[in-house]
Design a protein around this motif. Sequence first.
Motif, PDB file in Angstrom:
ATOM      1  N   VAL A   1      25.254  56.203   6.575  1.00  0.00           N
ATOM      2  CA  VAL A   1      26.110  55.478   5.637  1.00  0.00           C
ATOM      3  C   VAL A   1      27.492  55.399   6.265  1.00  0.00           C
ATOM      4  N   ILE A   2      28.079  54.214   6.279  1.00  0.00           N
ATOM      5  CA  ILE A   2      29.399  54.008   6.884  1.00  0.00           C
ATOM      6  C   ILE A   2      30.365  53.497   5.824  1.00  0.00           C
TER       7      ILE A   2
ATOM      8  N   ILE B   1      24.018  51.719   6.239  1.00  0.00           N
ATOM      9  CA  ILE B   1      24.271  51.321   4.852  1.00  0.00           C
ATOM     10  C   ILE B   1      25.779  51.218   4.649  1.00  0.00           C
ATOM     11  N   THR B   2      26.251  50.067   4.160  1.00  0.00           N
ATOM     12  CA  THR B   2      27.682  49.866   3.953  1.00  0.00           C
ATOM     13  C   THR B   2      27.923  49.180   2.610  1.00  0.00           C
ATOM     14  N   ASP B   3      29.227  48.915   2.343  1.00  0.00           N
ATOM     15  CA  ASP B   3      29.581  48.189   1.120  1.00  0.00           C
ATOM     16  C   ASP B   3      29.618  46.686   1.336  1.00  0.00           C
ATOM     17  N   GLY B   4      29.289  46.240   2.540  1.00  0.00           N
ATOM     18  CA  GLY B   4      29.208  44.808   2.809  1.00  0.00           C
ATOM     19  C   GLY B   4      30.476  44.179   3.333  1.00  0.00           C
TER      20      GLY B   4
ATOM     21  N   SER C   1      25.524  49.351  -3.298  1.00  0.00           N
ATOM     22  CA  SER C   1      26.625  49.749  -4.178  1.00  0.00           C
ATOM     23  C   SER C   1      26.174  50.968  -4.976  1.00  0.00           C
ATOM     24  N   GLY C   2      26.904  52.055  -4.855  1.00  0.00           N
ATOM     25  CA  GLY C   2      26.506  53.288  -5.536  1.00  0.00           C
ATOM     26  C   GLY C   2      25.388  53.976  -4.784  1.00  0.00           C
TER      27      GLY C   2
ATOM     28  N   VAL D   1      23.304  56.205  -2.527  1.00  0.00           N
ATOM     29  CA  VAL D   1      23.619  57.097  -1.409  1.00  0.00           C
ATOM     30  C   VAL D   1      25.075  56.963  -0.953  1.00  0.00           C
ATOM     31  N   ARG D   2      25.725  55.844  -1.281  1.00  0.00           N
ATOM     32  CA  ARG D   2      27.129  55.681  -0.894  1.00  0.00           C
ATOM     33  C   ARG D   2      28.038  56.618  -1.673  1.00  0.00           C
ATOM     34  N   ASN D   3      27.554  57.174  -2.781  1.00  0.00           N
ATOM     35  CA  ASN D   3      28.358  58.132  -3.539  1.00  0.00           C
ATOM     36  C   ASN D   3      28.695  59.368  -2.713  1.00  0.00           C
ATOM     37  N   TYR D   4      27.806  59.743  -1.801  1.00  0.00           N
ATOM     38  CA  TYR D   4      28.031  60.935  -0.984  1.00  0.00           C
ATOM     39  C   TYR D   4      29.241  60.751  -0.073  1.00  0.00           C
ATOM     40  N   ILE D   5      29.335  59.563   0.542  1.00  0.00           N
ATOM     41  CA  ILE D   5      30.447  59.337   1.452  1.00  0.00           C
ATOM     42  C   ILE D   5      31.754  59.179   0.671  1.00  0.00           C
ATOM     43  N   GLU D   6      31.678  58.630  -0.541  1.00  0.00           N
ATOM     44  CA  GLU D   6      32.880  58.512  -1.367  1.00  0.00           C
ATOM     45  C   GLU D   6      33.414  59.884  -1.776  1.00  0.00           C
TER      46      GLU D   6
END
Length: 251
Positions: free
Chosen positions: A84-85, A143-146, A164-165, A167-172
């Motif tokens: 995730v980036i 995986i990114t936010d686009g 959106s949301g 697995v991206r929650n971990y990087i946030e």
Amino acid sequence: MKGNGVQLLRELLREKSIVIRERTPVEIILYSVFLYLSGLSFRKVSSTIEPFIKRSRTFVWEWVHKFGDILRDCYSDRLPEVVVIDETPLKVGDMHLWFWFVIDPKSRKLVFFMITRSRTNLACKKLLRGIQRMYGCLPSVAITDGGPWYLVLKRYGIEHKIVSGGVRNYIERLIETVKDRTRVFDNYFPSERWRVEHVYRWLNLYAFYYNWVRSHLTLHRLSPVFYERGIEIRNEFERFTIALREVIRNA
């Protein structure tokens, strides 16, 4: 603070010529660096170790910087297939910077980071070159936010997924953790010169702590590296000394 683990680490530090003249016991130095990484300021660390030995916050500052150099690019042991980036703006002193983070969504490990002064396609290319240089390969999926700067991922043969949301929650959460520390960065890691390099040194040290030592609630209070390996060590200072031994031995 004493034990066989610290004794072995002391011998390794001497063998690698990291500690040559032991004017301060190695146990005190290690414990001080650990306390700083756990969230204490240099002044607070100095007062905490005062019952054992009297050392100013400048001494603690020097120990932390030394370990920051030792642990350069030693915060992760492998690159996963899926990452995730994300990137975030941060102000450090009078600098406006972009911090880029790459994590393993399974173990929560921070596998790469980068600092730039802009957020562009060229910056994203620099990120990918940095990953390849460090691990000798690139991830299969990102995986990114686009953000439009991530369009270059396909040119490198990386499958690009916009999420959106999830697995991206971990990087946030990681970003918020780093922001909490950098909001008081000048108090925690002050320097008059080489500011960007200075931030890199601090982030190398903190990434090591985050991956190898820090307890994560979602990982049953284990650190990402030890959780991934199935090793259950509950004491953070013990994890710290074991991780240092492995990293320094392989350096």
